[in-house]
Design an enzyme around this catalytic site. Structure first.
Site, mmCIF file in Angstrom:
data_model
loop_
_atom_site.group_PDB
_atom_site.id
_atom_site.type_symbol
_atom_site.label_atom_id
_atom_site.label_comp_id
_atom_site.label_asym_id
_atom_site.label_seq_id
_atom_site.Cartn_x
_atom_site.Cartn_y
_atom_site.Cartn_z
ATOM 1 N N ASN A 9 0.877 -1.171 0.000
ATOM 2 C CA ASN A 9 0.000 0.000 0.000
ATOM 3 C C ASN A 9 0.913 1.220 0.000
ATOM 4 O O ASN A 9 1.507 1.554 1.020
ATOM 5 C CB ASN A 9 -0.890 -0.021 1.256
ATOM 6 C CG ASN A 9 -1.724 1.237 1.393
ATOM 7 O OD1 ASN A 9 -1.779 2.065 0.484
ATOM 8 N ND2 ASN A 9 -2.372 1.394 2.547
ATOM 9 N N TRP A 10 1.017 1.849 -1.166
ATOM 10 C CA TRP A 10 1.960 2.970 -1.285
ATOM 11 C C TRP A 10 1.428 4.237 -0.634
ATOM 12 O O TRP A 10 2.151 5.228 -0.524
ATOM 13 C CB TRP A 10 2.270 3.234 -2.770
ATOM 14 C CG TRP A 10 3.048 2.139 -3.431
ATOM 15 C CD1 TRP A 10 3.494 0.972 -2.860
ATOM 16 C CD2 TRP A 10 3.505 2.113 -4.793
ATOM 17 N NE1 TRP A 10 4.192 0.228 -3.788
ATOM 18 C CE2 TRP A 10 4.215 0.896 -4.978
ATOM 19 C CE3 TRP A 10 3.373 2.987 -5.867
ATOM 20 C CZ2 TRP A 10 4.796 0.556 -6.207
ATOM 21 C CZ3 TRP A 10 3.957 2.644 -7.092
ATOM 22 C CH2 TRP A 10 4.659 1.441 -7.248
ATOM 23 N N LYS A 11 0.167 4.249 -0.253
ATOM 24 C CA LYS A 11 -0.458 5.440 0.348
ATOM 25 C C LYS A 11 -0.235 6.658 -0.567
ATOM 26 O O LYS A 11 -0.208 6.497 -1.780
ATOM 27 C CB LYS A 11 0.061 5.645 1.777
ATOM 28 C CG LYS A 11 -0.115 4.356 2.613
ATOM 29 C CD LYS A 11 0.102 4.525 4.080
ATOM 30 C CE LYS A 11 -0.122 3.187 4.777
ATOM 31 N NZ LYS A 11 0.023 3.259 6.220
ATOM 32 N N HIS A 96 -9.304 1.196 5.025
ATOM 33 C CA HIS A 96 -8.024 1.399 5.708
ATOM 34 C C HIS A 96 -8.238 2.338 6.896
ATOM 35 O O HIS A 96 -9.055 3.256 6.822
ATOM 36 C CB HIS A 96 -6.991 1.984 4.739
ATOM 37 C CG HIS A 96 -5.608 1.947 5.313
ATOM 38 N ND1 HIS A 96 -5.167 2.892 6.211
ATOM 39 C CD2 HIS A 96 -4.603 1.050 5.168
ATOM 40 C CE1 HIS A 96 -3.933 2.573 6.580
ATOM 41 N NE2 HIS A 96 -3.568 1.462 5.959
ATOM 42 N N GLU A 98 -6.660 4.739 7.932
ATOM 43 C CA GLU A 98 -6.478 6.169 7.631
ATOM 44 C C GLU A 98 -7.738 6.763 7.005
ATOM 45 O O GLU A 98 -8.070 7.922 7.243
ATOM 46 C CB GLU A 98 -5.244 6.349 6.723
ATOM 47 C CG GLU A 98 -3.957 6.131 7.521
ATOM 48 C CD GLU A 98 -2.815 5.499 6.758
ATOM 49 O OE1 GLU A 98 -2.813 5.538 5.515
ATOM 50 O OE2 GLU A 98 -1.906 4.955 7.418
ATOM 51 N N GLU A 168 -5.059 -4.741 10.676
ATOM 52 C CA GLU A 168 -4.035 -3.712 10.850
ATOM 53 C C GLU A 168 -4.268 -2.997 12.178
ATOM 54 O O GLU A 168 -5.059 -2.048 12.249
ATOM 55 C CB GLU A 168 -4.099 -2.698 9.703
ATOM 56 C CG GLU A 168 -3.800 -3.308 8.349
ATOM 57 C CD GLU A 168 -3.197 -2.292 7.374
ATOM 58 O OE1 GLU A 168 -2.202 -2.623 6.751
ATOM 59 O OE2 GLU A 168 -3.723 -1.172 7.276
ATOM 60 N N GLY A 174 2.945 2.386 10.730
ATOM 61 C CA GLY A 174 3.911 3.464 10.534
ATOM 62 C C GLY A 174 4.624 3.889 11.799
ATOM 63 O O GLY A 174 5.283 4.931 11.834
ATOM 64 N N SER A 214 3.934 -2.067 10.335
ATOM 65 C CA SER A 214 5.380 -2.172 10.532
ATOM 66 C C SER A 214 5.936 -3.558 10.212
ATOM 67 O O SER A 214 6.838 -4.043 10.889
ATOM 68 C CB SER A 214 5.762 -1.735 11.953
ATOM 69 O OG SER A 214 5.378 -0.386 12.161
ATOM 70 N N GLY A 235 3.090 -1.029 4.244
ATOM 71 C CA GLY A 235 3.142 0.401 3.956
ATOM 72 C C GLY A 235 4.564 0.830 3.642
ATOM 73 O O GLY A 235 5.063 0.641 2.541
ATOM 74 N N GLY A 236 5.248 1.381 4.633
ATOM 75 C CA GLY A 236 6.581 1.961 4.436
ATOM 76 C C GLY A 236 7.563 1.053 3.714
ATOM 77 O O GLY A 236 8.290 1.497 2.815
HETATM 78 P P1 13P Z 1 3.331 0.410 7.675
HETATM 79 O O1 13P Z 1 3.835 -0.885 7.055
HETATM 80 O O2 13P Z 1 4.056 1.614 7.172
HETATM 81 O O3 13P Z 1 3.262 0.315 9.156
HETATM 82 O O4 13P Z 1 1.833 0.600 7.161
HETATM 83 C C1 13P Z 1 0.947 -0.449 7.230
HETATM 84 C C2 13P Z 1 -0.277 -0.095 6.474
HETATM 85 O O5 13P Z 1 -1.027 0.784 6.866
HETATM 86 C C3 13P Z 1 -0.554 -0.819 5.222
HETATM 87 O O6 13P Z 1 -1.819 -0.552 4.756
#
Ligand code: 13P
Length: 256
Positions: A9-11, A96, A98, A168, A174, A214, A235-236
């Site tokens: 997920n590149w956000k 998600h 967010e 999640e 993050g 993470s 994510g990251g």
């Molecule tokens: P991180 O891997 O950066 O913690 O993010 C997880 C995430 O929200 C994937 O959708």
């Protein structure tokens, strides 16, 4: 046996040029390999076509991070499932944390979106997970149950092949703080039991439940190696080819 899935997920990172470069990096590292699971990347809308060109001919599938809860018309700023399908999207991330937090999206919207995705012949990745306050108060499982009960029974034609769940825990997203493999397994097993109640035992057996928060090359193997953890939503670490492929390697290693 459930096929693992590693989804990036590149956000709100990676415009078309940077996205193409990242996807090419991942594709280059995976070249010539036969993966035993599903790997996909979910770029921002505008980068999807550029990434799709790179993904052509390589094993990486294309996903999106959201879609509209309507099929089309006067909805300024929205993107429909039909449009996503046209540019090669196969999976769409819904709910998600967010979007739950910043866009205040509701269960009814998640239901509408997932039903539109499935109706279009695409697949949905439905996210859920507790915030830190709930975890501290011992309410993680209760919150997860409520999130699953609010959506799963209202889906039309969902099955273990067109729906993927992603646990999640919000406090792990993050933050560098990862749920321990035991914590993840506990919630994943509980979630699978809830899916069995709501959708039947067979769906629960085959439905994939990803872990997100993470996840990185150093912890992927142990997390994904848990009996009820079927992959990762990343994510990251999905923003660097070596890290993302390192997580795929971790998933592959659970099969050796
Ligand atoms: P991180 O891997 O950066 O913690 O993010 C997880 C995430 O929200 C994937 O959708």
């Amino acid at each position: 046996m459930r096929r693992y899935m590693v989804a990036g997920n590149w956000k709100m990172n990676m415009g078309p040029a940077a996205g193409r470069e990242l996807a090419a990096g991942v594709a280059g590292m995976l070249k010539g390999r036969t993966l035993r699971g599903d790997v996909l990347v979910c770029p921002p809308y505008v980068s999807i076509p550029a990434v799709g060109e790179v993904a052509d001919g390589n094993p990486v599938l294309l996903g999106a991070q959201n879609c509209a809860d309507q099929t089309g018309g006067a909805y300024t700023g929205e993107v429909s499932v039909g449009m996503l399908k046209e540019v090669g999207v196969q999976y769409v991330i819904i709910a998600h944390s967010e979007r739950r937090e910043y866009q205040r999206e509701t269960d009814s919207q998640f239901v509408s979106k997932i039903n539109l995705i499935l109706e279009a012949g695409m697949k949905a990745i439905f996210c859920f997970g507790e915030v830190l306050e709930d975890r501290k108060a011992g309410r993680a499982e209760e919150v997860v149950r409520k999130q699953l009960e609010g959506v799963l029974p209202r889906l039309e034609n969902a099955n273990a092949y067109n729906l993927v769940l992603a646990y999640e825990p919000v406090w792990a997203i993050g933050t560098g703080e990862t749920a321990t493999p035991e914590m993840a397994q506990e919630i994943h097993a509980a979630s699978r039991a809830i899916v069995a109640e709501l959708m039947g035992a067979e769906v629960a057996e085959y439905l994939r439940i990803l872990y997100g928060g993470s996840c990185k090359p150093g912890n992927a193997r142990e997390l994904i190696g848990q009996p009820d953890v079927d992959g990762g939503l990343i994510g990251g670490a999905a923003l660097k080819p070596a890290d993302f492929v390192g997580i795929i390697d971790g998933a592959e290693a659970t099969l050796d």
